[in-house]
Design a protein around this motif. Structure first.
Motif, PDB file in Angstrom:
ATOM      1  N   ALA A 164     -30.224  42.418  -1.061  1.00 21.83           N
ATOM      2  CA  ALA A 164     -31.412  41.456  -0.507  1.00 21.83           C
ATOM      3  C   ALA A 164     -32.485  42.434  -0.052  1.00 21.83           C
ATOM      4  CB  ALA A 164     -30.757  41.079   0.962  1.00 21.83           C
ATOM      5  N   ILE A 165     -33.784  41.800  -0.425  1.00 18.87           N
ATOM      6  CA  ILE A 165     -34.962  42.432  -0.367  1.00 18.87           C
ATOM      7  C   ILE A 165     -35.854  41.918   0.803  1.00 18.87           C
ATOM      8  CG2 ILE A 165     -37.171  43.037  -1.664  1.00 18.87           C
ATOM      9  CD1 ILE A 165     -35.715  42.505  -4.298  1.00 18.87           C
ATOM     10  N   TYR A 166     -36.317  42.683   1.464  1.00 15.64           N
ATOM     11  CA  TYR A 166     -37.187  42.248   2.481  1.00 15.64           C
ATOM     12  C   TYR A 166     -38.719  42.063   1.946  1.00 15.64           C
ATOM     13  CZ  TYR A 166     -40.113  42.034   6.892  1.00 15.64           C
ATOM     14  OH  TYR A 166     -41.237  41.713   7.628  1.00 15.64           O
ATOM     15  N   THR A 167     -39.166  40.988   2.277  1.00 17.48           N
ATOM     16  CA  THR A 167     -40.366  40.572   1.614  1.00 17.48           C
ATOM     17  C   THR A 167     -41.614  40.462   2.580  1.00 17.48           C
ATOM     18  OG1 THR A 167     -39.650  38.247   1.437  1.00 17.48           O
ATOM     19  CG2 THR A 167     -39.449  39.689  -0.276  1.00 17.48           C
ATOM     20  N   GLY A 168     -41.209  40.355   3.857  1.00 19.19           N
ATOM     21  CA  GLY A 168     -42.339  40.134   4.784  1.00 19.19           C
ATOM     22  C   GLY A 168     -43.194  41.317   5.109  1.00 19.19           C
ATOM     23  N   ALA A 202     -31.370  46.224   1.261  1.00 21.40           N
ATOM     24  CA  ALA A 202     -30.090  46.505   1.843  1.00 21.40           C
ATOM     25  C   ALA A 202     -29.038  45.911   0.657  1.00 21.40           C
ATOM     26  CB  ALA A 202     -29.806  45.876   3.151  1.00 21.40           C
ATOM     27  N   GLY A 203     -27.926  46.413   0.681  1.00 25.51           N
ATOM     28  CA  GLY A 203     -27.060  45.856  -0.384  1.00 25.51           C
ATOM     29  C   GLY A 203     -25.735  46.614  -0.392  1.00 25.51           C
ATOM     30  N   ILE A 204     -24.850  46.159  -1.435  1.00 25.47           N
ATOM     31  CA  ILE A 204     -23.587  46.699  -1.801  1.00 25.47           C
ATOM     32  C   ILE A 204     -23.488  47.188  -3.188  1.00 25.47           C
ATOM     33  CG2 ILE A 204     -20.978  46.148  -1.587  1.00 25.47           C
ATOM     34  CD1 ILE A 204     -21.535  44.137   0.615  1.00 25.47           C
ATOM     35  N   THR A 205     -23.018  48.140  -3.350  1.00 26.79           N
ATOM     36  CA  THR A 205     -22.675  48.657  -4.793  1.00 26.79           C
ATOM     37  C   THR A 205     -21.105  48.937  -4.897  1.00 26.79           C
ATOM     38  OG1 THR A 205     -24.795  50.274  -4.568  1.00 26.79           O
ATOM     39  CG2 THR A 205     -22.983  50.849  -6.167  1.00 26.79           C
ATOM     40  N   TYR A 206     -20.865  48.246  -5.846  1.00 31.09           N
ATOM     41  CA  TYR A 206     -19.417  48.028  -6.361  1.00 31.09           C
ATOM     42  C   TYR A 206     -19.095  49.276  -7.218  1.00 31.09           C
ATOM     43  CZ  TYR A 206     -19.762  43.652  -3.817  1.00 31.09           C
ATOM     44  OH  TYR A 206     -19.958  42.793  -2.974  1.00 31.09           O
ATOM     45  N   LEU A 215     -24.268  48.066   9.351  1.00 31.44           N
ATOM     46  CA  LEU A 215     -25.042  48.050   7.916  1.00 31.44           C
ATOM     47  C   LEU A 215     -24.780  46.485   7.436  1.00 31.44           C
ATOM     48  CD1 LEU A 215     -24.669  51.491   6.129  1.00 31.44           C
ATOM     49  CD2 LEU A 215     -26.572  50.455   7.302  1.00 31.44           C
ATOM     50  N   TYR A 216     -23.855  45.820   7.743  1.00 32.81           N
ATOM     51  CA  TYR A 216     -23.403  44.630   7.245  1.00 32.81           C
ATOM     52  C   TYR A 216     -24.427  43.611   8.081  1.00 32.81           C
ATOM     53  CZ  TYR A 216     -19.321  44.519   4.026  1.00 32.81           C
ATOM     54  OH  TYR A 216     -18.639  44.681   3.114  1.00 32.81           O
ATOM     55  N   ALA A 217     -24.668  43.930   9.390  1.00 28.54           N
ATOM     56  CA  ALA A 217     -25.599  43.132  10.119  1.00 28.54           C
ATOM     57  C   ALA A 217     -26.840  43.347   9.491  1.00 28.54           C
ATOM     58  CB  ALA A 217     -25.513  43.721  11.586  1.00 28.54           C
ATOM     59  N   ILE A 218     -27.443  44.406   9.258  1.00 24.74           N
ATOM     60  CA  ILE A 218     -28.582  44.442   8.371  1.00 24.74           C
ATOM     61  C   ILE A 218     -28.632  43.866   7.321  1.00 24.74           C
ATOM     62  CG2 ILE A 218     -30.269  46.433   7.408  1.00 24.74           C
ATOM     63  CD1 ILE A 218     -29.254  48.329   9.521  1.00 24.74           C
ATOM     64  N   GLU A 255     -30.674  38.671   4.370  1.00 22.92           N
ATOM     65  CA  GLU A 255     -30.422  37.711   3.577  1.00 22.92           C
ATOM     66  C   GLU A 255     -30.850  36.284   4.329  1.00 22.92           C
ATOM     67  OE1 GLU A 255     -26.492  39.172   1.239  1.00 22.92           O
ATOM     68  OE2 GLU A 255     -26.346  38.294   3.304  1.00 22.92           O
ATOM     69  N   ARG A 256     -30.701  36.242   5.610  1.00 23.19           N
ATOM     70  CA  ARG A 256     -30.930  34.992   6.343  1.00 23.19           C
ATOM     71  C   ARG A 256     -32.619  34.587   6.415  1.00 23.19           C
ATOM     72  NH1 ARG A 256     -27.371  37.268  10.192  1.00 23.19           N
ATOM     73  NH2 ARG A 256     -29.285  37.819  11.359  1.00 23.19           N
ATOM     74  N   ASP A 257     -33.196  35.686   6.582  1.00 19.42           N
ATOM     75  CA  ASP A 257     -34.568  35.433   6.781  1.00 19.42           C
ATOM     76  C   ASP A 257     -35.418  36.756   6.077  1.00 19.42           C
ATOM     77  OD1 ASP A 257     -37.177  35.115   7.202  1.00 19.42           O
ATOM     78  OD2 ASP A 257     -36.892  34.393   9.456  1.00 19.42           O
ATOM     79  N   PRO A 258     -35.613  36.925   5.088  1.00 24.03           N
ATOM     80  CA  PRO A 258     -36.347  38.173   4.347  1.00 24.03           C
ATOM     81  C   PRO A 258     -37.675  38.285   4.604  1.00 24.03           C
ATOM     82  CG  PRO A 258     -35.934  36.498   2.606  1.00 24.03           C
ATOM     83  CD  PRO A 258     -35.315  35.837   3.830  1.00 24.03           C
ATOM     84  N   ILE A 259     -38.168  37.416   5.260  1.00 22.35           N
ATOM     85  CA  ILE A 259     -39.583  37.559   5.779  1.00 22.35           C
ATOM     86  C   ILE A 259     -39.996  37.902   7.063  1.00 22.35           C
ATOM     87  CG2 ILE A 259     -41.899  36.162   5.643  1.00 22.35           C
ATOM     88  CD1 ILE A 259     -40.948  34.528   3.393  1.00 22.35           C
ATOM     89  N   HIS A 260     -39.078  37.373   8.228  1.00 22.80           N
ATOM     90  CA  HIS A 260     -39.358  37.497   9.591  1.00 22.80           C
ATOM     91  C   HIS A 260     -38.698  38.372  10.383  1.00 22.80           C
ATOM     92  CE1 HIS A 260     -41.276  33.591   8.296  1.00 22.80           C
ATOM     93  NE2 HIS A 260     -42.222  34.195   8.612  1.00 22.80           N
ATOM     94  N   CYS A 261     -37.633  39.096   9.638  1.00 29.09           N
ATOM     95  CA  CYS A 261     -36.665  39.810  10.261  1.00 29.09           C
ATOM     96  C   CYS A 261     -37.035  41.253  10.546  1.00 29.09           C
ATOM     97  CB  CYS A 261     -35.367  39.820   9.464  1.00 29.09           C
ATOM     98  SG  CYS A 261     -35.287  40.493   7.956  1.00 29.09           S
TER      99      CYS A 261
END
Length: 287
Positions: A17-21, A32-36, A132-135, A140-146
């Motif tokens: 997920a990319i923060y865009t704010g 933030a992300g998960i690498t498999y 890190l899951y919380a981050i 993911e919930r709000d990539p602009i205002h978090c």
């Protein structure tokens, strides 16, 4: 690997997920992300411009920051800092799954310094991925205002890492790791940096934890073991002084003799004569 050929091969099985704010003056969230698991995943940054917080969920990987290199396994966390060379990749046989957060700005650096994590690369057996899951979920919930929420969550994560390293149980565990390392390597030349590096912690932190647990410094404990090994070899073997010196990894006979006399008060040859005299039967013993 030469700096003119940087490598950046993210995993084929990544989600992020990319923060865009808009960022704060001293805090700029990134991804933030998960690498498999992917044996071809590899990241190389000759001079990084961000902080990287990662946690291994399963498998194994290898992480290098400048000249320091560690192997990480499930439950381990690690921190990479800007201005340094980052190179990390999965183990070929057991490639990792990991969760991560990249961030810029000076806030992360201030928090790392305030919580005494400046010299920490790996936090072994941290065993808590919730931060890190919380981050990740916040972006993911709000990539602009978090942004402010991310700053608070990162603060909580760094605080938890520091508390884990500073906890009594963690300190005792790390002291025991150092003690075992010293005992397993007492027959070779070690420095305090070698001993501290088996955790790894800074020299001052390693010395403090060991003294707090065992009442002596790690290097003093190492020297006492070296003396005990020397005495045992002098007492129980017919090895020459030179052979004992070589077996214990001393530079030469002179260094071994100097060490032994400083620790025991007499030379190795005098010690061996004393032991021999004590064990020689007296004439009256045969009457």
């Amino acid at each position: 690997m030469p700096e003119t050929q940087p490598v950046n091969r993210p995993g084929r099985g990544e989600e992020y997920a990319i923060y865009t704010g808009q960022g704060l003056p001293h805090f700029t969230p990134g991804l933030a992300g998960i690498t498999y698991p992917d044996p071809f995943y590899e990241i190389y940054r000759p001079r990084a411009d961000l902080y990287v917080f990662e946690y291994v969920l399963s498998g194994m990987g290898h992480v290098r920051q400048d000249t320091e290199q560690v192997t990480v396994t499930a439950g381990d966390a690690y921190i990479l800092q800007p201005g340094r060379c980052h190179h990390y990749y999965p183990d070929q046989k057991e490639p990792w799954t990991k969760i991560w957060f990249n961030v810029g700005g000076s806030l992360a650096g201030h928090l790392i310094s305030d919580y005494q994590l400046d010299n920490i690369l790996k936090i072994p057996a941290f065993s808590d991925s919730t931060y890190l899951y919380a981050i990740l979920h916040a972006i993911e919930r709000d990539p602009i205002h978090c942004c402010r929420e991310l700053a608070v969550l990162l603060h909580q994560y760094i605080q938890a890492l520091s508390a884990f390293l500073g906890s009594e149980a963690s300190g005792q565990s790390r002291a025991l790791t150092m003690k075992n390392f010293i005992e397993q390597n007492a027959a070779r030349a070690l420095t305090i940096d070698d001993i501290a590096g088996c955790i790894p912690l800074s020299r001052s932190r390693a010395i403090h934890l060991f003294r707090e647990t065992y009442g002596t410094t790690p290097y003093r404990y190492y020297m006492e073991l070296r003396l005990a090994l020397s005495q045992s070899l002098l007492e129980r073997t017919v090895l020459s002084i030179q052979e004992i010196s070589d077996r214990l990894g001393f530079m030469d006979y002179r260094h071994f003799s100097g060490f032994f006399k400083k620790e025991c008060g007499i030379s190795p040859s005098s010690y061996r004569r004393q032991v021999s005299n004590r064990t020689t039967p007296e004439a009256d013993d045969f009457l």
